[in-house]
Design a protein around this motif. Structure first.
Motif, PDB file in Angstrom:
ATOM      1  N   GLU A   1      -2.165   5.308  12.638  1.00  0.00           N
ATOM      2  CA  GLU A   1      -1.197   5.936  11.735  1.00  0.00           C
ATOM      3  C   GLU A   1      -1.857   6.616  10.542  1.00  0.00           C
ATOM      4  N   ALA A   2      -2.886   5.976   9.984  1.00  0.00           N
ATOM      5  CA  ALA A   2      -3.571   6.563   8.826  1.00  0.00           C
ATOM      6  C   ALA A   2      -4.263   7.857   9.211  1.00  0.00           C
ATOM      7  N   GLN A   3      -4.810   7.900  10.410  1.00  0.00           N
ATOM      8  CA  GLN A   3      -5.523   9.092  10.862  1.00  0.00           C
ATOM      9  C   GLN A   3      -4.574  10.291  10.993  1.00  0.00           C
ATOM     10  N   ILE A   4      -3.406  10.074  11.589  1.00  0.00           N
ATOM     11  CA  ILE A   4      -2.457  11.181  11.732  1.00  0.00           C
ATOM     12  C   ILE A   4      -1.917  11.589  10.365  1.00  0.00           C
TER      13      ILE A   4
ATOM     14  N   GLY B   1      -4.411  20.775  18.300  1.00  0.00           N
ATOM     15  CA  GLY B   1      -3.402  20.039  19.054  1.00  0.00           C
ATOM     16  C   GLY B   1      -2.146  19.809  18.244  1.00  0.00           C
ATOM     17  N   ALA B   2      -2.311  19.469  16.984  1.00  0.00           N
ATOM     18  CA  ALA B   2      -1.152  19.228  16.120  1.00  0.00           C
ATOM     19  C   ALA B   2      -0.364  20.518  15.910  1.00  0.00           C
ATOM     20  N   LEU B   3      -1.050  21.632  15.685  1.00  0.00           N
ATOM     21  CA  LEU B   3      -0.362  22.913  15.522  1.00  0.00           C
ATOM     22  C   LEU B   3       0.440  23.265  16.770  1.00  0.00           C
TER      23      LEU B   3
ATOM     24  N   ILE C   1      -0.605  14.129  20.750  1.00  0.00           N
ATOM     25  CA  ILE C   1      -2.002  14.582  20.766  1.00  0.00           C
ATOM     26  C   ILE C   1      -2.996  13.442  20.939  1.00  0.00           C
ATOM     27  N   GLY C   2      -2.484  12.238  21.163  1.00  0.00           N
ATOM     28  CA  GLY C   2      -3.357  11.117  21.493  1.00  0.00           C
ATOM     29  C   GLY C   2      -4.065  10.445  20.333  1.00  0.00           C
TER      30      GLY C   2
END
Length: 92
Positions: free
Chosen positions: A43-46, A18-20, A38-39
């Motif tokens: 913030e730490a996760q992204i 999704g990020a790509l 991408i839902g």
């Protein structure tokens, strides 16, 4: 680096996929823009996801060197574009 089967690699990593895709269609997107796209709410996760993708050579931060504390500006690398191209149509 990435496995020899790019479609299989991305199927096992849907957030990375999704990020790509988001970065491919929104060049220079920030962490927040990608997360919203991408839902991902955390913030730490992204940040961890994007750092891992950068370590894998799939994306690079195009923000200027003097951008201390400012928004990132992510772009696909040649490897990231290659991976998306190799998997086109096989992720369905």
């Amino acid at each position: 680096m990435m496995s020899k089967e790019p479609a299989a690699q991305l199927r096992r990593a849907p957030r990375r996929t999704g990020a790509l895709l988001h970065i491919a269609t929104h060049p220079e997107a920030s962490n927040r823009e990608i997360a919203e796209g991408i839902g991902i709410a955390d913030e730490a996760q992204i940040s961890r996801l994007l750092a891992r993708m950068q370590d894998l050579g799939l994306i690079r931060n195009h923000a200027g060197a003097g951008n201390h504390g400012g928004a990132n500006a992510w772009q696909l690398t040649a490897e990231g574009r290659r991976l998306l191209s190799a998997t086109k149509g096989s992720l369905d």
